[in-house]
Scaffold this motif. Structure first.
Motif, PDB file in Angstrom:
ATOM      1  N   LYS A  18     -14.756   0.060  -9.362  1.00  0.00           N
ATOM      2  CA  LYS A  18     -13.680   0.120  -7.512  1.00  0.00           C
ATOM      3  C   LYS A  18     -12.041  -0.065  -8.516  1.00  0.00           C
ATOM      4  CE  LYS A  18     -12.392  -1.459  -3.135  1.00  0.00           C
ATOM      5  NZ  LYS A  18     -10.945  -2.166  -3.574  1.00  0.00           N
ATOM      6  N   ASP A  22      -9.785   2.892  -8.208  1.00  0.00           N
ATOM      7  CA  ASP A  22      -8.224   3.024  -7.690  1.00  0.00           C
ATOM      8  C   ASP A  22      -7.130   3.221  -9.118  1.00  0.00           C
ATOM      9  OD1 ASP A  22      -9.168   1.679  -5.504  1.00  0.00           O
ATOM     10  OD2 ASP A  22      -9.692  -0.476  -5.680  1.00  0.00           O
ATOM     11  N   HIS A  23      -7.491   3.052 -10.071  1.00  0.00           N
ATOM     12  CA  HIS A  23      -6.129   3.681 -10.817  1.00  0.00           C
ATOM     13  C   HIS A  23      -6.647   4.620 -10.823  1.00  0.00           C
ATOM     14  CE1 HIS A  23      -6.024  -0.382 -11.349  1.00  0.00           C
ATOM     15  NE2 HIS A  23      -4.850  -0.770 -12.061  1.00  0.00           N
TER      16      HIS A  23
END
Length: 281
Positions: A18, A22-23
């Motif tokens: 995750k 997310d990045h």
């Protein structure tokens, strides 16, 4: 975080994946920045093998996480390196089944369908022994260890934070004589005993239920943490399959709902089990 080392390893893998997503990084990009191979990053995100706390620390610093999250994930990495009770039983718990036992110990709900045999969590030692003897390459000592593991697994039904167990068993499993009629009489009696637990529901799928949406036994495992998605487990002779994609899991959840709708109610199931027990005597 409560649960087994297996569950902690899975939770850590979910969180690391995750963070990367997310990045908007790929495994290749992360590996290049940290001088790792992309396969190492992938293994960490899929729970394959143990993850070093130092590697988690490096990832968290790269992603710029908070100190609190970094320490939590490092703690998960440390705890995931411990061994569960089942590891002490050696080849009585093969690697492909060890993952399931670890997940089972951490589950808050278990929804299971079995069409040929009584589910493992409901079996008596005698019934389990007869099933284990069907494997020609198992010694008497090996069989005893396998049965011991199965009985130990059953302790979770009456332990602290016991999961909700809901099983649908096809009537043919009760008509299939394993061992002899005395073994079967005790086995169906045991099913009635376990069905009395407040966290256990047992339903029988009768012969006249008609068509139903499954091609074999399966279990849907649910977990107490919202971040830990359900897992579907399917077992073969020498390996197992774990399904985690929401679409796949959703199909099995719907199939189980269909099965329990077709099955006899818990009360009528108990009456049928009792009738079959009397016939075995």
């Amino acid at each position: 975080m409560a649960g087994s080392p297996t569950a902690r390893r899975r939770r850590l893998a979910i969180e690391l994946k995750k963070l990367r997503e997310d990045h908007n990084f790929t495994c290749l990009q992360v590996g290049k920045e940290l001088d790792w191979s992309s396969s190492k990053v992938n293994r960490m995100e899929t729970g394959q093998g143990r993850v070093q706390p130092s590697d988690v620390d490096a990832l968290c610093r790269f992603y710029g996480t908070s100190d609190e999250l970094r320490e939590l994930l490092k703690s998960l990495a440390k705890e995931s390196k411990t061994k569960g009770w089942w590891h002490a039983h050696g080849d009585a718990v093969p690697d492909w089944f060890s993952v399931y036992v670890g997940l089972e110990q951490a589950a808050s709900s278990l929804r299971s369908y079995q069409g040929e045999f009584v589910p493992g969590l409901l079996q008596t030692p005698e019934y389990a022994t007869e099933l284990s003897r069907a494997w020609a390459d198992h010694t008497a000592e090996g069989i005893a260890r396998m049965v011991g593991v199965r009985m130990r697994r059953q302790e979770l039904l009456t332990g602290e934070n016991a999961p909700d167990l809901w099983v649908v068993v096809h009537q043919s499993a009760l008509m299939h004589v394993v061992g002899n009629r005395a073994v079967m009489a005790r086995q169906v009696e045991r099913m009635l005993e376990i069905a009395k637990l407040k966290n256990v529901t047992v339903q029988i799928l009768p012969f006249d239920a008609g068509a139903y949406p499954t091609t074999g036994p399966f279990t849907v495992l649910g977990f107490p943490e919202q971040e830990d998605p359900d897992v579907v487990y399917r077992e073969g002779l020498t390996d197992s399959v774990y399904l985690e994609q929401p679409a796949d899991v959703g199909l099995y959840v719907k199939a189980f709902d269909h099965l329990r709708a077709l099955a006899l109610s818990p009360q009528r199931s108990a009456l049928l089990i009792r009738k079959l027990m009397e016939e075995q005597l």
